[in-house]
Motif scaffolding. Structure first.
Motif, PDB file in Angstrom:
ATOM      1  N   TRP A  26      -6.414 -16.816  -1.805  1.00 57.78           N
ATOM      2  CA  TRP A  26      -5.736 -15.658  -2.394  1.00 57.78           C
ATOM      3  C   TRP A  26      -6.343 -14.351  -1.890  1.00 57.78           C
ATOM      4  CZ3 TRP A  26      -1.168 -15.068  -4.134  1.00 57.78           C
ATOM      5  CH2 TRP A  26      -0.497 -16.143  -4.715  1.00 57.78           C
ATOM      6  N   LEU A  27      -7.652 -14.318  -1.741  1.00 59.04           N
ATOM      7  CA  LEU A  27      -8.305 -13.130  -1.192  1.00 59.04           C
ATOM      8  C   LEU A  27      -7.764 -12.820   0.202  1.00 59.04           C
ATOM      9  CD1 LEU A  27     -10.554 -10.950  -1.296  1.00 59.04           C
ATOM     10  CD2 LEU A  27     -12.068 -12.666  -0.250  1.00 59.04           C
ATOM     11  N   GLY A  28      -7.626 -13.846   1.027  1.00 65.02           N
ATOM     12  CA  GLY A  28      -7.089 -13.657   2.378  1.00 65.02           C
ATOM     13  C   GLY A  28      -5.674 -13.113   2.366  1.00 65.02           C
ATOM     14  N   VAL A  29      -4.829 -13.689   1.524  1.00 68.84           N
ATOM     15  CA  VAL A  29      -3.433 -13.243   1.445  1.00 68.84           C
ATOM     16  C   VAL A  29      -3.353 -11.808   0.921  1.00 68.84           C
ATOM     17  CG1 VAL A  29      -1.244 -13.623   0.216  1.00 68.84           C
ATOM     18  CG2 VAL A  29      -2.462 -15.564   1.240  1.00 68.84           C
ATOM     19  N   LEU A  30      -4.088 -11.527  -0.140  1.00 67.90           N
ATOM     20  CA  LEU A  30      -4.055 -10.172  -0.713  1.00 67.90           C
ATOM     21  C   LEU A  30      -4.645  -9.148   0.252  1.00 67.90           C
ATOM     22  CD1 LEU A  30      -5.023 -10.977  -4.409  1.00 67.90           C
ATOM     23  CD2 LEU A  30      -2.759 -10.366  -3.512  1.00 67.90           C
ATOM     24  N   ALA A  31      -5.707  -9.522   0.956  1.00 67.72           N
ATOM     25  CA  ALA A  31      -6.311  -8.595   1.928  1.00 67.72           C
ATOM     26  C   ALA A  31      -5.340  -8.306   3.067  1.00 67.72           C
ATOM     27  CB  ALA A  31      -7.620  -9.176   2.461  1.00 67.72           C
ATOM     28  N   ALA A  32      -4.660  -9.336   3.569  1.00 66.34           N
ATOM     29  CA  ALA A  32      -3.672  -9.120   4.642  1.00 66.34           C
ATOM     30  C   ALA A  32      -2.557  -8.194   4.155  1.00 66.34           C
ATOM     31  CB  ALA A  32      -3.105 -10.452   5.121  1.00 66.34           C
ATOM     32  N   GLY A  33      -2.104  -8.401   2.929  1.00 67.54           N
ATOM     33  CA  GLY A  33      -1.084  -7.516   2.357  1.00 67.54           C
ATOM     34  C   GLY A  33      -1.602  -6.101   2.177  1.00 67.54           C
ATOM     35  N   GLY A  34      -2.858  -5.973   1.750  1.00 62.28           N
ATOM     36  CA  GLY A  34      -3.462  -4.649   1.570  1.00 62.28           C
ATOM     37  C   GLY A  34      -3.636  -3.907   2.883  1.00 62.28           C
ATOM     38  N   ILE A  35      -4.060  -4.618   3.920  1.00 60.03           N
ATOM     39  CA  ILE A  35      -4.214  -3.981   5.237  1.00 60.03           C
ATOM     40  C   ILE A  35      -2.860  -3.510   5.743  1.00 60.03           C
ATOM     41  CG2 ILE A  35      -4.883  -4.357   7.648  1.00 60.03           C
ATOM     42  CD1 ILE A  35      -6.877  -6.526   6.485  1.00 60.03           C
ATOM     43  N   THR A  36      -1.853  -4.347   5.560  1.00 59.95           N
ATOM     44  CA  THR A  36      -0.499  -3.982   5.998  1.00 59.95           C
ATOM     45  C   THR A  36      -0.004  -2.751   5.230  1.00 59.95           C
ATOM     46  OG1 THR A  36      -0.045  -6.291   6.553  1.00 59.95           O
ATOM     47  CG2 THR A  36       1.864  -4.830   6.279  1.00 59.95           C
ATOM     48  N   ALA A  37      -0.229  -2.728   3.919  1.00 58.56           N
ATOM     49  CA  ALA A  37       0.174  -1.565   3.120  1.00 58.56           C
ATOM     50  C   ALA A  37      -0.569  -0.309   3.581  1.00 58.56           C
ATOM     51  CB  ALA A  37      -0.098  -1.835   1.642  1.00 58.56           C
ATOM     52  N   TRP A  38      -1.861  -0.452   3.878  1.00 55.92           N
ATOM     53  CA  TRP A  38      -2.666   0.686   4.362  1.00 55.92           C
ATOM     54  C   TRP A  38      -2.097   1.224   5.669  1.00 55.92           C
ATOM     55  CZ3 TRP A  38      -6.800   0.278   8.317  1.00 55.92           C
ATOM     56  CH2 TRP A  38      -7.517   1.468   8.466  1.00 55.92           C
ATOM     57  N   ILE A  39      -1.722   0.334   6.583  1.00 57.12           N
ATOM     58  CA  ILE A  39      -1.127   0.766   7.852  1.00 57.12           C
ATOM     59  C   ILE A  39       0.180   1.513   7.601  1.00 57.12           C
ATOM     60  CG2 ILE A  39       0.033  -0.081   9.943  1.00 57.12           C
ATOM     61  CD1 ILE A  39      -2.146  -2.277  10.069  1.00 57.12           C
ATOM     62  N   ILE A  40       0.999   0.996   6.726  1.00 52.79           N
ATOM     63  CA  ILE A  40       2.295   1.633   6.442  1.00 52.79           C
ATOM     64  C   ILE A  40       2.091   3.020   5.821  1.00 52.79           C
ATOM     65  CG2 ILE A  40       4.360   1.468   4.993  1.00 52.79           C
ATOM     66  CD1 ILE A  40       4.218  -1.619   5.533  1.00 52.79           C
ATOM     67  N   VAL A  41       1.128   3.136   4.921  1.00 51.99           N
ATOM     68  CA  VAL A  41       0.845   4.427   4.284  1.00 51.99           C
ATOM     69  C   VAL A  41       0.322   5.428   5.313  1.00 51.99           C
ATOM     70  CG1 VAL A  41      -0.736   5.594   2.672  1.00 51.99           C
ATOM     71  CG2 VAL A  41       0.492   3.531   1.958  1.00 51.99           C
ATOM     72  N   ARG A  42      -0.532   4.981   6.221  1.00 51.23           N
ATOM     73  CA  ARG A  42      -1.121   5.868   7.223  1.00 51.23           C
ATOM     74  C   ARG A  42      -0.194   6.146   8.405  1.00 51.23           C
ATOM     75  NH1 ARG A  42      -6.686   6.990   7.341  1.00 51.23           N
ATOM     76  NH2 ARG A  42      -5.868   8.450   8.856  1.00 51.23           N
ATOM     77  N   TYR A  43       0.847   5.338   8.559  1.00 51.11           N
ATOM     78  CA  TYR A  43       1.726   5.432   9.722  1.00 51.11           C
ATOM     79  C   TYR A  43       2.251   6.850   9.989  1.00 51.11           C
ATOM     80  CZ  TYR A  43       5.415   4.373  13.062  1.00 51.11           C
ATOM     81  OH  TYR A  43       6.197   4.351  14.173  1.00 51.11           O
ATOM     82  N   PRO A  44       2.779   7.573   9.000  1.00 54.19           N
ATOM     83  CA  PRO A  44       3.318   8.912   9.287  1.00 54.19           C
ATOM     84  C   PRO A  44       2.285   9.892   9.854  1.00 54.19           C
ATOM     85  CG  PRO A  44       4.052   8.160   7.129  1.00 54.19           C
ATOM     86  CD  PRO A  44       3.014   7.188   7.600  1.00 54.19           C
ATOM     87  N   SER A  45       1.020   9.703   9.522  1.00 52.64           N
ATOM     88  CA  SER A  45      -0.001  10.641   9.992  1.00 52.64           C
ATOM     89  C   SER A  45      -0.610  10.244  11.342  1.00 52.64           C
ATOM     90  CB  SER A  45      -1.124  10.758   8.950  1.00 52.64           C
ATOM     91  OG  SER A  45      -1.802   9.527   8.823  1.00 52.64           O
TER      92      SER A  45
END
Length: 165
Positions: A26-45
């Protein structure tokens, strides 16, 4: 012969996943989702051109369009989810030893652990690459992910051979 054709002839899995293995999955799955969300949030900048390849020392040596980080995110998220899903089906794996009624449950347990360790290595690698592209300086995380994947594989195979005797 592929692993699907072997699975029906193997004993069914009767053991349950331990809490540590389940938590790490679960840590692996949640971390992968969190990294992906972080990339999406940072994408515009992000700048229009981002680093797409790095030297062994961590220096960017190739550049590409900003959207290439979204490709990275998609591939790594799908890979992480696939590894997590596969880890709960150890009966389908190819093993370096014969799976018998007497060793099947131990082999399945070690196979699942090896796959979860590989998942964690992939997620750490993903974090390192994303960190390098978005913030720079993720070399230590990238190397750690590669080392963890290798260690999970080597230790997993050794443990599989031991329980398969």
């Amino acid at each position: 012969m592929n692993s699907r054709s072997l699975a029906p002839s193997r004993p069914a899995r009767s053991g349950t996943t331990g809490p540590i293995t389940r938590g790490l999955r679960w840590l692996g799955v949640l971390a992968a989702g969190g990294i992906t969300a972080w990339i999406i949030v940072r994408y515009p900048s992000l700048p229009d051109t981002v680093a797409t390849h790095f030297t062994v020392s961590g220096q960017a040596d190739d550049w590409g369009p900003k959207w290439s980080i979204l490709v990275l995110a998609g591939v790594m998220l799908l890979l992480s989810l696939a590894l997590a899903a596969l880890s709960v089906r150890p009966r389908l794996f190819n093993y370096p030893v014969a799976v018998t009624a007497s060793n099947a449950q131990a082999i399945y347990r070690e196979g699942e652990r090896m796959m979860v360790g590989t998942l964690l290595g992939v997620v750490l690698l993903y974090l390192g690459i994303a960190w390098s592209v978005v913030l720079t300086g993720g070399t230590a995380l990238t190397v750690s992910g590669i080392v963890l994947m290798l260690a999970a594989t080597i230790i997993g195979i050794v443990r599989l051979v031991r329980v398969g005797r």
